[in-house]
Motif scaffolding. Structure first.
Motif, PDB file in Angstrom:
ATOM      1  N   ASP A   6       3.943   7.426 -13.061  1.00  0.00           N
ATOM      2  CA  ASP A   6       2.795   6.521 -12.280  1.00  0.00           C
ATOM      3  C   ASP A   6       1.527   7.332 -11.776  1.00  0.00           C
ATOM      4  OD1 ASP A   6       4.458   4.279 -12.756  1.00  0.00           O
ATOM      5  OD2 ASP A   6       5.186   4.292 -10.603  1.00  0.00           O
ATOM      6  N   GLN A   7       0.498   6.817 -11.922  1.00  0.00           N
ATOM      7  CA  GLN A   7      -0.859   7.266 -11.682  1.00  0.00           C
ATOM      8  C   GLN A   7      -1.041   6.835 -10.190  1.00  0.00           C
ATOM      9  OE1 GLN A   7      -4.461   7.014 -13.708  1.00  0.00           O
ATOM     10  NE2 GLN A   7      -5.303   8.842 -12.865  1.00  0.00           N
ATOM     11  N   VAL A   8      -1.204   7.776  -9.137  1.00  0.00           N
ATOM     12  CA  VAL A   8      -1.357   6.993  -7.709  1.00  0.00           C
ATOM     13  C   VAL A   8      -2.591   7.724  -7.158  1.00  0.00           C
ATOM     14  CG1 VAL A   8       1.087   6.846  -7.407  1.00  0.00           C
ATOM     15  CG2 VAL A   8       0.069   9.131  -6.778  1.00  0.00           C
ATOM     16  N   LEU A   9      -3.175   7.117  -6.124  1.00  0.00           N
ATOM     17  CA  LEU A   9      -4.301   7.318  -5.208  1.00  0.00           C
ATOM     18  C   LEU A   9      -3.859   7.795  -4.061  1.00  0.00           C
ATOM     19  CD1 LEU A   9      -7.266   7.513  -4.799  1.00  0.00           C
ATOM     20  CD2 LEU A   9      -7.078   5.247  -3.967  1.00  0.00           C
ATOM     21  N   VAL A  20      -6.767  13.680  -0.497  1.00  0.00           N
ATOM     22  CA  VAL A  20      -7.187  12.329   0.004  1.00  0.00           C
ATOM     23  C   VAL A  20      -8.231  12.079  -1.016  1.00  0.00           C
ATOM     24  CG1 VAL A  20      -8.085  10.887   1.795  1.00  0.00           C
ATOM     25  CG2 VAL A  20      -6.154  12.635   2.219  1.00  0.00           C
ATOM     26  N   GLY A  21      -8.102  10.752  -1.367  1.00  0.00           N
ATOM     27  CA  GLY A  21      -9.081  10.396  -2.456  1.00  0.00           C
ATOM     28  C   GLY A  21      -9.101  10.837  -3.772  1.00  0.00           C
ATOM     29  N   ARG A  22      -7.919  11.524  -3.945  1.00  0.00           N
ATOM     30  CA  ARG A  22      -7.871  11.927  -5.441  1.00  0.00           C
ATOM     31  C   ARG A  22      -6.566  11.235  -5.998  1.00  0.00           C
ATOM     32  NH1 ARG A  22     -10.654  16.829  -6.290  1.00  0.00           N
ATOM     33  NH2 ARG A  22     -11.423  17.917  -4.537  1.00  0.00           N
ATOM     34  N   THR A  23      -6.633  11.386  -7.402  1.00  0.00           N
ATOM     35  CA  THR A  23      -5.445  10.642  -7.979  1.00  0.00           C
ATOM     36  C   THR A  23      -4.385  11.754  -8.404  1.00  0.00           C
ATOM     37  OG1 THR A  23      -6.498  10.786 -10.032  1.00  0.00           O
ATOM     38  CG2 THR A  23      -6.712   8.875  -8.723  1.00  0.00           C
ATOM     39  N   GLY A  24      -3.148  11.382  -8.717  1.00  0.00           N
ATOM     40  CA  GLY A  24      -2.166  12.339  -9.156  1.00  0.00           C
ATOM     41  C   GLY A  24      -0.986  11.601  -9.865  1.00  0.00           C
ATOM     42  N   VAL A  25      -0.109  12.483 -10.341  1.00  0.00           N
ATOM     43  CA  VAL A  25       1.013  11.659 -11.211  1.00  0.00           C
ATOM     44  C   VAL A  25       2.360  11.754 -10.366  1.00  0.00           C
ATOM     45  CG1 VAL A  25       2.024  11.662 -13.340  1.00  0.00           C
ATOM     46  CG2 VAL A  25      -0.480  11.791 -13.284  1.00  0.00           C
ATOM     47  N   ALA A  54       4.337  13.499  -0.698  1.00  0.00           N
ATOM     48  CA  ALA A  54       3.646  12.303   0.084  1.00  0.00           C
ATOM     49  C   ALA A  54       4.704  11.163   0.364  1.00  0.00           C
ATOM     50  CB  ALA A  54       2.633  12.124  -0.908  1.00  0.00           C
ATOM     51  N   HIS A  55       4.438  10.631   1.615  1.00  0.00           N
ATOM     52  CA  HIS A  55       5.318   9.426   2.025  1.00  0.00           C
ATOM     53  C   HIS A  55       4.718   8.222   1.113  1.00  0.00           C
ATOM     54  CE1 HIS A  55       7.191  11.456   5.450  1.00  0.00           C
ATOM     55  NE2 HIS A  55       6.187  12.028   5.664  1.00  0.00           N
ATOM     56  N   THR A  56       5.638   7.266   1.137  1.00  0.00           N
ATOM     57  CA  THR A  56       5.189   6.181   0.337  1.00  0.00           C
ATOM     58  C   THR A  56       3.884   5.400   0.835  1.00  0.00           C
ATOM     59  OG1 THR A  56       7.618   5.706  -0.219  1.00  0.00           O
ATOM     60  CG2 THR A  56       5.929   3.748  -0.389  1.00  0.00           C
ATOM     61  N   HIS A  57       3.837   5.624   2.069  1.00  0.00           N
ATOM     62  CA  HIS A  57       2.459   4.815   2.799  1.00  0.00           C
ATOM     63  C   HIS A  57       1.310   5.643   2.397  1.00  0.00           C
ATOM     64  CE1 HIS A  57       3.798   7.637   6.101  1.00  0.00           C
ATOM     65  NE2 HIS A  57       2.597   7.665   6.265  1.00  0.00           N
ATOM     66  N   GLU A  58       1.518   7.007   1.979  1.00  0.00           N
ATOM     67  CA  GLU A  58       0.246   7.848   1.840  1.00  0.00           C
ATOM     68  C   GLU A  58      -0.382   7.765   0.429  1.00  0.00           C
ATOM     69  OE1 GLU A  58       1.056  11.769   4.650  1.00  0.00           O
ATOM     70  OE2 GLU A  58       2.162  11.544   2.906  1.00  0.00           O
ATOM     71  N   ILE A  59       0.386   6.932  -0.747  1.00  0.00           N
ATOM     72  CA  ILE A  59      -0.143   6.861  -1.922  1.00  0.00           C
ATOM     73  C   ILE A  59       0.014   5.522  -2.331  1.00  0.00           C
ATOM     74  CG2 ILE A  59       0.519   9.227  -2.758  1.00  0.00           C
ATOM     75  CD1 ILE A  59       3.305   8.338  -3.629  1.00  0.00           C
ATOM     76  N   LYS A  60      -0.785   5.117  -3.062  1.00  0.00           N
ATOM     77  CA  LYS A  60      -1.024   3.716  -3.883  1.00  0.00           C
ATOM     78  C   LYS A  60      -0.901   3.863  -5.413  1.00  0.00           C
ATOM     79  CE  LYS A  60      -5.043   1.243  -3.904  1.00  0.00           C
ATOM     80  NZ  LYS A  60      -6.065   0.505  -3.465  1.00  0.00           N
ATOM     81  N   LYS A  61      -0.395   2.931  -6.189  1.00  0.00           N
ATOM     82  CA  LYS A  61      -0.307   3.117  -7.493  1.00  0.00           C
ATOM     83  C   LYS A  61      -1.586   2.622  -8.132  1.00  0.00           C
ATOM     84  CE  LYS A  61       3.503   1.686  -9.302  1.00  0.00           C
ATOM     85  NZ  LYS A  61       4.842   0.867 -10.140  1.00  0.00           N
ATOM     86  N   VAL A  62      -1.973   3.068  -9.128  1.00  0.00           N
ATOM     87  CA  VAL A  62      -3.440   2.779  -9.608  1.00  0.00           C
ATOM     88  C   VAL A  62      -3.181   2.588 -11.319  1.00  0.00           C
ATOM     89  CG1 VAL A  62      -4.907   3.695  -7.805  1.00  0.00           C
ATOM     90  CG2 VAL A  62      -4.144   4.952  -9.850  1.00  0.00           C
ATOM     91  N   GLY A  63      -3.966   1.931 -11.791  1.00  0.00           N
ATOM     92  CA  GLY A  63      -3.962   1.710 -13.379  1.00  0.00           C
ATOM     93  C   GLY A  63      -2.692   0.950 -13.941  1.00  0.00           C
TER      94      GLY A  63
END
Length: 63
Positions: A6-9, A20-25, A54-63
């Motif tokens: 999953d790609q996340v922000l 912060v502000g970057r995406t990762g997998v 990263a904690h769940t609240h620190e990342i958001k799924k994108v794409g």
């Protein structure tokens, strides 16, 4: 909940604020457990930033 690939922000990142502000997998094949204190392993952020936790609240799924 996230899955491997999953790609996340990054909304925030206690482990490495440069993410912060970057995406990762998401790298984890299974939900995080006690070894990582319930944090997800996220990589492929930039070549300067190693995989971070990263904690769940620190990342958001994108794409």
């Amino acid at each position: 909940m996230f899955n491997a690939g999953d790609q996340v922000l990054f909304i925030s990142c206690e482990d490495d604020p440069r993410a912060v502000g970057r995406t990762g997998v998401v790298i984890d094949e299974v939900p995080p457990g006690p070894l990582t204190n319930g944090r997800w392993t996220v990589g492929q952020i930039t070549w300067l930033i190693a995989p971070v936790l990263a904690h769940t609240h620190e990342i958001k799924k994108v794409g």
